[in-house]
Design a protein around this motif. Sequence first.
Motif, short mmCIF file in Angstrom:
data_model
loop_
_atom_site.label_atom_id
_atom_site.label_comp_id
_atom_site.label_asym_id
_atom_site.label_seq_id
_atom_site.Cartn_x
_atom_site.Cartn_y
_atom_site.Cartn_z
N ALA A 138 16.16 -1.17 -5.24
CA ALA A 138 16.59 -2.42 -4.62
C ALA A 138 18.09 -2.42 -4.39
O ALA A 138 18.57 -2.90 -3.35
N VAL A 139 18.85 -1.87 -5.34
CA VAL A 139 20.31 -1.84 -5.21
C VAL A 139 20.73 -0.89 -4.09
O VAL A 139 21.52 -1.24 -3.22
N ASP A 140 20.19 0.33 -4.11
CA ASP A 140 20.63 1.35 -3.16
C ASP A 140 20.06 1.16 -1.75
O ASP A 140 20.71 1.55 -0.77
N ALA A 141 18.89 0.58 -1.63
CA ALA A 141 18.24 0.47 -0.32
C ALA A 141 18.38 -0.91 0.31
O ALA A 141 18.14 -1.05 1.51
N LEU A 142 18.73 -1.93 -0.48
CA LEU A 142 18.84 -3.29 0.07
C LEU A 142 20.21 -3.91 -0.17
O LEU A 142 20.91 -4.29 0.78
N LEU A 143 20.61 -4.04 -1.43
CA LEU A 143 21.82 -4.80 -1.74
C LEU A 143 23.08 -4.17 -1.16
O LEU A 143 23.90 -4.86 -0.54
N TYR A 144 23.25 -2.87 -1.35
CA TYR A 144 24.47 -2.23 -0.85
C TYR A 144 24.59 -2.26 0.67
O TYR A 144 25.61 -2.69 1.20
N PRO A 145 23.59 -1.79 1.41
CA PRO A 145 23.74 -1.85 2.87
C PRO A 145 23.85 -3.27 3.41
O PRO A 145 24.54 -3.51 4.40
N LEU A 146 23.19 -4.24 2.76
CA LEU A 146 23.28 -5.63 3.23
C LEU A 146 24.68 -6.19 3.02
O LEU A 146 25.24 -6.84 3.92
N ILE A 147 25.26 -5.96 1.85
CA ILE A 147 26.57 -6.54 1.56
C ILE A 147 27.67 -5.85 2.36
O ILE A 147 28.76 -6.40 2.54
N LYS A 167 11.45 -6.19 -8.41
CA LYS A 167 11.41 -6.42 -9.85
C LYS A 167 11.04 -5.15 -10.59
O LYS A 167 11.51 -4.90 -11.70
N GLN A 168 10.18 -4.34 -10.01
CA GLN A 168 9.74 -3.10 -10.64
C GLN A 168 10.61 -1.91 -10.28
O GLN A 168 10.53 -0.87 -10.91
N ARG A 169 11.46 -2.08 -9.26
CA ARG A 169 12.24 -0.94 -8.76
C ARG A 169 13.69 -1.39 -8.55
O ARG A 169 14.17 -1.46 -7.40
N ASN A 194 0.80 -1.22 0.00
CA ASN A 194 0.00 0.00 0.00
C ASN A 194 0.84 1.28 0.00
O ASN A 194 0.35 2.32 -0.44
N LEU A 195 2.08 1.19 0.47
CA LEU A 195 2.93 2.37 0.44
C LEU A 195 3.59 2.57 -0.93
O LEU A 195 3.78 3.70 -1.38
N LEU A 196 3.93 1.46 -1.59
CA LEU A 196 4.59 1.55 -2.89
C LEU A 196 3.62 1.61 -4.04
O LEU A 196 3.92 2.16 -5.09
N SER A 232 13.05 7.70 -5.12
CA SER A 232 13.38 8.18 -3.78
C SER A 232 12.43 7.58 -2.74
O SER A 232 12.87 7.07 -1.70
N TRP A 233 11.13 7.62 -3.02
CA TRP A 233 10.15 7.09 -2.08
C TRP A 233 10.29 5.58 -1.93
O TRP A 233 10.26 5.05 -0.82
N ALA A 234 10.47 4.87 -3.02
CA ALA A 234 10.62 3.41 -2.95
C ALA A 234 11.85 3.02 -2.14
O ALA A 234 11.82 2.06 -1.35
N SER A 235 12.94 3.75 -2.30
CA SER A 235 14.16 3.47 -1.54
C SER A 235 13.92 3.64 -0.04
O SER A 235 14.36 2.82 0.77
N LYS A 236 13.22 4.72 0.31
CA LYS A 236 12.96 4.98 1.73
C LYS A 236 12.06 3.92 2.34
O LYS A 236 12.25 3.50 3.47
N VAL A 237 11.07 3.47 1.56
CA VAL A 237 10.16 2.45 2.08
C VAL A 237 10.90 1.13 2.27
O VAL A 237 10.76 0.46 3.31
N LEU A 238 11.70 0.74 1.29
CA LEU A 238 12.43 -0.53 1.38
C LEU A 238 13.42 -0.53 2.53
O LEU A 238 13.53 -1.53 3.26
#
Length: 504
Positions: A348-357, A342-344, A296-298, A308-314
């Motif tokens: 996904a790279v900036d908000a999930l993959l980088y901080p996780l790795i 898949k759509q963003r 509902n947020l995305l 920007s909004w999708a990154s903050k939500v993720l």
Amino acid sequence: MEAWIPLFDIFLNSPSPECEASLWFSSNSLNNSTTPTNSTNSFLKLLSKPIHTITTNPSSSSSSSSSSSSSSSSIQSKRIMYIQTLPDAVQSRILSFLTIESKRFCERELCLLAENVLNCDKKVDFWDKKSAHNLLDKMSDSGFSRLNVDGFEEEEEEFLALPSWLQSSSSSKSCVLPWLPLTSDDLRERTSVSCIADGNQDEAMEVEDLCEVEEKGDVLNQMDVSIDSEVRTKAESLKMKLLDCESAKVTVSLANEIRQLCFEEDGNEARNSFAVLGLIEPWEVEDETATILLTNLLGANANETDFSWASKVLCSIVLPKLLVLNGPASRVLVTKTIECCKQRQKAAVDALLYPLILRKEGLNTHICDVMTRIIKECLHPAHASAFCQRLLCGEEESRKFRCLPCHQELVADKLVWTEPLFTLFQNILNQNISLTQDSVDRLVSVVREFAGKYSKSLKFSTFLLCLITKCHSSLRQHKLILIPTVELTNTFMTNSILSKLDSL
């Protein structure tokens, strides 16, 4: 056609086809024996070359006794272009190259090619469609309206002709240089302005300070904490309601309230939306509730402006859960995360993959599994290769990512090489993702550094074998230094790895 075979070979096999294709065009444009005359137009004409195929209409095959006119209508001709006969991955790379190097080509022909790809009867691959849309968007950004493409005359002005403004300037006798539109008066004016700027150092320092402020404001993991008391009170109230929520219907209502609080009255994202999400702490909810919030947020559709909004939500809902993951991630959370990523892809790279790795404690097996799925199912191979190159070889400034201040202590500023991290790169290589030469060079230096520490590790040895198998052409120059490195390992795979090295 034979003259273009090296170029098509680049698009088929190169890990960075856009760069190599640009260099190929530049180097071959001076040699008329290897490159056709007017090479850019010739290349576009080849890609747009129509190919007609005849197919039978299955709806009319049932009537065996039909008139000659009806039988002729049962056969239909489908028009496709030469580019559409190429593999989907090659089509996507060619369209990406045309987007980057659009100034080399005729804008009218580029628009026609992209529109024909999108409007053809043949089913278009997702990445081909996105690349064609990007090409049309680039033409629109450059001021070229593709709405008037059909109105162009066939006999148009030569694409490579000297622009009219440059012709008029070159004919002027008052120019300092005959081929540049720079008069003597312009030169004196610019020189005087430069002297004034050099003379007033205080003003120059103020400009430098302003630039520094603008650059600092662009750091992704900073946020605006200037929140008034009313918004802060609403955020804290929403936090308590979320923690006590047990109904999906109520969760949807709360998600709408969160979105309203984070967006201005005109529908634009508020500057303090990141800080508001930090106050609400949506990562504390159960995984089922988190998936409803994501939906509902995305929203259902993604576009370039909601990055920007999708990154903050993720990074406010999914990232905190994954950073502290010490067991298998729940299926419902992973499924919804994959659907959103898949759509963003960029978010996904900036908000999930980088901080996780860059996790301070290093990756564990469970986080590695989630990241492998995101890379495999959400990223194009070229994007995955760029992610690895930026991670392994990029400057510290290029590795920006989104992260709330309360979670920054869980993230380091450099990679922590653990066994699961080597496994992650092995999984990436097993997806037939081509790494750039500098990425391979960096992995070789890492292998040499940690061979002694992980000498008895089967996961490390498995990664070594995979690296040599998948990147053999890029490792030939490292053969002599890899042999003593592999000899430091002491597993049943050591001899197999040495045998692979001998075959390089």
